[in-house]
Design a protein around this motif. Structure first.
Motif, mmCIF file in Angstrom:
data_model
loop_
_atom_site.group_PDB
_atom_site.id
_atom_site.type_symbol
_atom_site.label_atom_id
_atom_site.label_comp_id
_atom_site.label_asym_id
_atom_site.label_seq_id
_atom_site.Cartn_x
_atom_site.Cartn_y
_atom_site.Cartn_z
ATOM 1 N N LEU A 53 53.893 74.866 24.270
ATOM 2 C CA LEU A 53 54.931 75.891 24.344
ATOM 3 C C LEU A 53 54.248 77.234 24.550
ATOM 4 C CD1 LEU A 53 57.392 74.721 21.578
ATOM 5 C CD2 LEU A 53 57.846 74.927 24.008
ATOM 6 N N ARG A 79 54.813 65.461 26.582
ATOM 7 C CA ARG A 79 55.984 65.557 25.707
ATOM 8 C C ARG A 79 56.602 64.222 25.373
ATOM 9 N NH1 ARG A 79 56.969 71.241 28.439
ATOM 10 N NH2 ARG A 79 55.727 72.368 26.923
ATOM 11 N N PHE A 86 61.462 71.925 14.639
ATOM 12 C CA PHE A 86 61.363 73.365 14.417
ATOM 13 C C PHE A 86 62.004 73.779 13.096
ATOM 14 C CE2 PHE A 86 61.636 72.546 18.973
ATOM 15 C CZ PHE A 86 60.570 73.270 19.473
ATOM 16 N N PHE A 92 71.486 70.517 19.632
ATOM 17 C CA PHE A 92 72.368 71.026 20.680
ATOM 18 C C PHE A 92 73.792 71.058 20.125
ATOM 19 C CE2 PHE A 92 69.009 68.615 23.156
ATOM 20 C CZ PHE A 92 68.182 69.729 23.242
ATOM 21 N N HIS A 94 76.729 71.550 21.232
ATOM 22 C CA HIS A 94 77.888 71.026 21.968
ATOM 23 C C HIS A 94 77.870 69.500 22.052
ATOM 24 C CE1 HIS A 94 74.558 71.323 24.688
ATOM 25 N NE2 HIS A 94 75.169 70.595 25.588
ATOM 26 N N ALA A 104 67.505 62.533 25.374
ATOM 27 C CA ALA A 104 66.179 62.408 25.979
ATOM 28 C C ALA A 104 65.855 60.972 26.408
ATOM 29 C CB ALA A 104 65.119 62.952 25.034
ATOM 30 N N MET A 107 67.842 60.665 29.686
ATOM 31 C CA MET A 107 67.446 61.517 30.805
ATOM 32 C C MET A 107 65.979 61.322 31.176
ATOM 33 S SD MET A 107 70.301 63.277 31.217
ATOM 34 C CE MET A 107 69.836 64.362 32.444
ATOM 35 N N VAL A 108 65.115 61.250 30.177
ATOM 36 C CA VAL A 108 63.677 61.247 30.454
ATOM 37 C C VAL A 108 63.158 59.831 30.700
ATOM 38 C CG1 VAL A 108 61.421 61.942 29.598
ATOM 39 C CG2 VAL A 108 63.430 63.321 29.070
ATOM 40 N N GLN B 113 66.949 76.757 22.252
ATOM 41 C CA GLN B 113 67.624 75.618 22.868
ATOM 42 C C GLN B 113 66.839 75.134 24.091
ATOM 43 O OE1 GLN B 113 70.833 74.011 22.177
ATOM 44 N NE2 GLN B 113 70.350 74.832 20.165
ATOM 45 N N GLU B 115 63.626 75.565 24.485
ATOM 46 C CA GLU B 115 62.374 74.983 23.985
ATOM 47 C C GLU B 115 62.589 73.582 23.474
ATOM 48 O OE1 GLU B 115 60.591 77.539 21.100
ATOM 49 O OE2 GLU B 115 59.591 78.737 22.645
ATOM 50 N N ALA B 116 63.674 73.393 22.701
ATOM 51 C CA ALA B 116 63.925 72.071 22.138
ATOM 52 C C ALA B 116 64.094 71.054 23.256
ATOM 53 C CB ALA B 116 65.169 72.114 21.248
ATOM 54 N N ALA B 117 64.833 71.439 24.298
ATOM 55 C CA ALA B 117 65.058 70.522 25.416
ATOM 56 C C ALA B 117 63.762 70.274 26.184
ATOM 57 C CB ALA B 117 66.122 71.081 26.342
ATOM 58 N N GLU B 118 62.967 71.331 26.305
ATOM 59 C CA GLU B 118 61.691 71.209 27.011
ATOM 60 C C GLU B 118 60.772 70.236 26.259
ATOM 61 O OE1 GLU B 118 59.849 75.009 27.539
ATOM 62 O OE2 GLU B 118 58.056 74.157 28.458
ATOM 63 N N LEU B 120 61.550 67.823 24.454
ATOM 64 C CA LEU B 120 61.997 66.433 24.543
ATOM 65 C C LEU B 120 61.626 65.838 25.896
ATOM 66 C CD1 LEU B 120 65.476 66.746 22.831
ATOM 67 C CD2 LEU B 120 63.542 65.404 22.010
ATOM 68 N N GLY B 121 61.079 66.673 26.774
ATOM 69 C CA GLY B 121 60.594 66.174 28.059
ATOM 70 C C GLY B 121 61.586 66.310 29.198
ATOM 71 N N LEU B 122 62.717 66.988 28.962
ATOM 72 C CA LEU B 122 63.697 67.164 30.025
ATOM 73 C C LEU B 122 63.157 68.107 31.096
ATOM 74 C CD1 LEU B 122 65.521 65.947 27.793
ATOM 75 C CD2 LEU B 122 67.328 67.429 28.577
ATOM 76 N N GLN B 126 67.409 69.259 34.346
ATOM 77 C CA GLN B 126 68.091 68.486 33.302
ATOM 78 C C GLN B 126 68.449 69.361 32.106
ATOM 79 O OE1 GLN B 126 65.107 65.452 32.671
ATOM 80 N NE2 GLN B 126 66.258 63.920 33.808
ATOM 81 N N ARG B 129 71.389 71.546 33.099
ATOM 82 C CA ARG B 129 72.646 70.835 33.287
ATOM 83 C C ARG B 129 73.210 70.301 31.967
ATOM 84 N NH1 ARG B 129 73.661 65.634 34.873
ATOM 85 N NH2 ARG B 129 71.441 65.209 35.033
ATOM 86 N N THR B 130 72.344 69.739 31.119
ATOM 87 C CA THR B 130 72.881 69.068 29.935
ATOM 88 C C THR B 130 72.875 69.928 28.675
ATOM 89 O OG1 THR B 130 70.736 68.122 29.382
ATOM 90 C CG2 THR B 130 72.173 66.793 30.764
ATOM 91 N N VAL B 131 72.010 70.923 28.623
ATOM 92 C CA VAL B 131 71.906 71.710 27.394
ATOM 93 C C VAL B 131 72.404 73.143 27.583
ATOM 94 C CG1 VAL B 131 70.313 72.622 25.661
ATOM 95 C CG2 VAL B 131 70.000 70.307 26.545
ATOM 96 N N PRO B 134 76.452 73.783 29.600
ATOM 97 C CA PRO B 134 77.635 73.548 28.769
ATOM 98 C C PRO B 134 77.830 74.637 27.707
ATOM 99 C CG PRO B 134 76.364 71.533 28.986
ATOM 100 C CD PRO B 134 75.531 72.622 29.578
ATOM 101 N N GLN B 135 76.728 75.163 27.190
ATOM 102 C CA GLN B 135 76.860 76.234 26.188
ATOM 103 C C GLN B 135 77.176 77.567 26.853
ATOM 104 O OE1 GLN B 135 73.990 76.115 22.823
ATOM 105 N NE2 GLN B 135 73.078 74.391 23.887
#
Lengths: 244, 215
Positions: A53, A79, A86, A92, A94, A104, A107-108, B113, B115-118, B120-122, B126, B129-131, B134-135
């Motif tokens: 990061l 990753r 954290f 997320f 929503h 994940a 998608m991944v 948000q 960072e968390a998605a990053e 997870l490897g998205l 991605q 679109r997914t995180v 929508p917010q």
């Protein structure tokens, strides 16, 4: 045993502020390492560098076989191998708990809904929140959200889990439920590195304690160093922490 | 009051709605791309999008309409029909504003948000679109609807430049014949309100619905 995490003389600056001034340590597979130290000692930065990061500016960092100072490091592969949790949960908002966990893997890893759901069922059971699968994060307590965040990371079946002060935002009662989950993970043989202020937990669970001070590893050893510190700085830090 | 006049106003209202819908469709589409380009990691793309926004926000819509209507024939091409020219100008205009509004909404989603998605490897798309989207959508509803209402009212500028027969244009023509400005402009005003008010009401309902995960 070969180390799964290897930091050698790692340097990192934010502008003119040098945060890591040559950090060197190793963590072996299956070990639990606790990084402790005052605020501003660079411990969270070191952890964030391990998941890239933040990028490092000097030295080398080998995480699960990935050389992080290479510019062409395969971030997706890194990753896949490394999970991070954290302080602020970062679920997320929503998505439901189940959707958070399955995102994940789907998608991944390109898993089918059914297979992802199976994994979600397994990891949510590990953190003891099976009945919350269809809740939204805001319907959960902080401790429950953090446990879901742990489950979400576990769903990717990481080889290494990083925990960045995961209980700092929680009340003492809620801290306990998160620590119990982490203790169970450690018992299952997960390699874990945690930045923490929970001295009692570090003493109980950590195989290796790394005391950071002013951007460097000041003292390192088994959890015994918390009982019998070699340096006066660590002795002072431990007794300060005990007062809280 | 003459029923033929009312019919003419209703025809104008229909033309207003058509132009508004076309504008929102094309302006929204291009605005979305402009918004994404604005936050692109590529310096060239983000700078280009910023320039596009600055130029178009710096031009009065009236001038933009004129350029789109008279521009092609000055350059030796066939001139555009009033509806096409008006749609084109309003699309340029609204895409610049919507792009900037939506960029703000996307960036308003908390950085952790991402960072968390990053972590997870998205991939970047991605994550978007997914995180993030929508917010961002939830944040975007009120300013977007606010701007839609602006578009509906700004279509009246089309009558001034390109002579597109929408609601204000027809009201003006009728007033020229009847000299009853209060009556016919008043009816036109009520018709504008009848289009804009439900938009605002819908916006509030949609906001509540999207807020379901974040009461």
């Amino acid at each position: 045993m070969s180390p799964i995490v290897e930091l050698k003389d790692v340097h990192k600056s934010f502008g003119s502020l040098e945060v890591l001034k040559g950090v060197t340590f190793e963590v072996n597979k299956g070990e639990v390492a606790a990084i402790i130290g005052q605020s501003g000692s660079g411990k969270s930065t070191a952890l964030r560098c391990m998941d890239r990061l933040e990028t490092i500016q000097g030295g080398s960092m080998l995480i699960c076989g990935h050389q992080l100072h290479d510019t062409d490091v395969d971030l997706k592969a890194l990753r896949r191998d490394v999970g991070i949790v954290f302080q602020s949960y970062n679920l997320f908002p929503h998505l439901t708990v189940a959707q958070n966990i399955m995102l994940a893997p789907r998608m991944v890893k390109g898993m089918k809904q059914r297979d992802a759901r199976e994994i979600a069922d397994t990891v949510i059971a590990k953190v003891g929140l099976r009945e919350k699968m269809d809740c939204y994060p805001e319907q959960l307590s902080g401790g429950q959200q953090q446990r879901v965040a742990i489950a979400r990371s576990l769903a990717m079946e990481p080889k290494l889990m990083l925990f960045d002060e995961v209980t700092s935002a929680l009340d003492p009662q809620l801290t306990g439920e998160v620590l119990r989950v982490m203790e169970q993970l450690a018992a299952d043989g997960m390699t874990m590195i945690l930045v923490t202020h929970e001295m009692a937990f570090a003493r109980k669970v950590a195989d290796r304690v790394i005391y950071m001070r002013d951007g460097k590893v000041h003292e390192m050893g088994s959890s015994d160093i918390l009982r019998t510190p070699a340096t006066p700085e660590l002795a002072a830090f431990v007794s300060e922490s005990a007062e809280h | 009051m003459n029923s033929a006049y009312i019919l003419s106003l209703l025809q104008g209202l229909w033309a207003t709605v058509v132009l508004s819908v076309l504008t929102f469709l094309f302006g929204g589409l291009i605005g979305f791309m402009v918004g994404l380009a604005r936050i692109s990691p590529s310096w060239v793309i983000s700078r280009g999008a910023a320039t596009y926004i600055q130029v178009l926000q710096g031009l009065p819509l009236l001038v933009l309409m004129g350029l789109c209507f008279y521009g092609p024939s000055i350059l030796g091409y066939n001139s555009l029909s009033p509806l096409v020219a008006a749609t084109f100008a309003l699309t340029l205009y609204s895409s610049a504003y919507l792009g900037e509004i939506w960029r703000g909404c996307i960036q308003a989603v908390a950085k952790p948000q991402w960072e968390a998605a990053e972590c997870l490897g998205l991939s970047r798309w991605q994550r978007m679109r997914t995180v993030i989207l929508p917010q961002a959508l939830r944040i975007a509803v009120p300013p977007t609807v606010g701007f839609m209402v602006q578009i509906v009212k700004n279509t009246s500028i089309a009558s001034l430049v390109v002579g597109y027969a929408e609601l204000s244009y027809n009201a003006k023509i009728i007033n020229n014949a009847t000299f009853e400005p209060f009556l016919y402009f008043g009816i036109a005003a009520l018709m504008y309100f009848a289009v804009c008010y439900p938009l605002s009401v819908q916006s509030r309902a949609l906001e509540r619905k999207l807020n379901v995960a974040n009461r």
